[in-house]
Design a protein around this motif. Structure first.
Motif, mmCIF file in Angstrom:
data_model
loop_
_atom_site.group_PDB
_atom_site.id
_atom_site.type_symbol
_atom_site.label_atom_id
_atom_site.label_comp_id
_atom_site.label_asym_id
_atom_site.label_seq_id
_atom_site.Cartn_x
_atom_site.Cartn_y
_atom_site.Cartn_z
ATOM 1 N N PRO A 169 0.839 -1.204 0.000
ATOM 2 C CA PRO A 169 0.000 0.000 0.000
ATOM 3 C C PRO A 169 0.871 1.250 0.000
ATOM 4 N N GLY A 170 0.504 2.174 -0.851
ATOM 5 C CA GLY A 170 1.294 3.388 -1.002
ATOM 6 C C GLY A 170 2.402 3.270 -2.024
ATOM 7 N N GLY A 171 2.624 2.081 -2.532
ATOM 8 C CA GLY A 171 3.687 1.852 -3.489
ATOM 9 C C GLY A 171 3.305 2.194 -4.910
ATOM 10 N N SER A 172 4.210 1.882 -5.835
ATOM 11 C CA SER A 172 4.023 2.229 -7.241
ATOM 12 C C SER A 172 4.319 1.037 -8.136
ATOM 13 N N LEU A 173 3.674 1.044 -9.269
ATOM 14 C CA LEU A 173 3.947 0.091 -10.349
ATOM 15 C C LEU A 173 3.724 0.811 -11.669
ATOM 16 N N ARG A 174 4.400 0.349 -12.694
ATOM 17 C CA ARG A 174 4.185 0.882 -14.037
ATOM 18 C C ARG A 174 3.811 -0.253 -14.955
ATOM 19 N N LEU A 175 2.630 -0.190 -15.493
ATOM 20 C CA LEU A 175 2.162 -1.189 -16.439
ATOM 21 C C LEU A 175 2.476 -0.750 -17.858
ATOM 22 N N SER A 176 2.754 -1.723 -18.709
ATOM 23 C CA SER A 176 2.976 -1.467 -20.125
ATOM 24 C C SER A 176 2.060 -2.355 -20.945
ATOM 25 N N SER B 58 0.599 5.039 -8.693
ATOM 26 C CA SER B 58 1.243 5.373 -7.438
ATOM 27 C C SER B 58 0.167 5.493 -6.361
ATOM 28 N N GLY B 59 0.611 5.562 -5.121
ATOM 29 C CA GLY B 59 -0.351 5.625 -4.030
ATOM 30 C C GLY B 59 -1.294 4.443 -4.042
#
Length: 124
Positions: free
Chosen positions: A13-20, A83-84
């Motif tokens: 929780p509060g973290g980030s990921l980037r999807l492609s 994010s978040g």
């Protein structure tokens, strides 16, 4: 014609990921694109849409201010920066192509989902 989603995984929780989402087999630059998600036991819901040129971005209220959609037409790739992250973001995320080129749609059901999705799990 194919869309291949990647970038999902486990995040706190509060973290980030980037999807492609890598597109192939069609003229990517001609189509509006969408990110949608589906959690277990729930209907697919839209998350974010972007127009053909990338100049128009739209977000569901639930992700507004936390997620950013973008696209690189030269690379035929769609992105979703998250994010978040919250536990309620846990779902399989799909990218979709508008059902017709040079056309814009609001409904999640007016897009074709041509990939397997990528799973996002938000948990501590």
């Amino acid at each position: 014609v194919q869309l291949v989603e990647s970038g999902g995984g486990l995040a706190q929780p509060g973290g980030s990921l980037r999807l492609s989402c890598a597109a192939s087999g069609f003229a990517f630059e001609r189509y509006d694109m969408i990110w949608a998600r589906q959690a277990p036991g729930r209907e697919r819901e839209w998350v974010s849409r972007i127009n053909r040129s990338g100049t128009g971005e739209y977000y569901a209220n639930s992700v507004q201010g936390r997620f950013t959609v973008s696209r690189d037409n030269a690379k035929k790739t769609l992105y979703l920066q998250m994010s978040g992250l919250k536990s309620e973001d846990t779902a399989v995320y799909y990218c979709g192509r508008a059902k017709a080129d040079y056309s814009s749609y609001v409904s999640v059901w007016d897009y074709h989902y041509l990939g397997q999705g990528t799973e996002v799990i938000v948990s501590s």
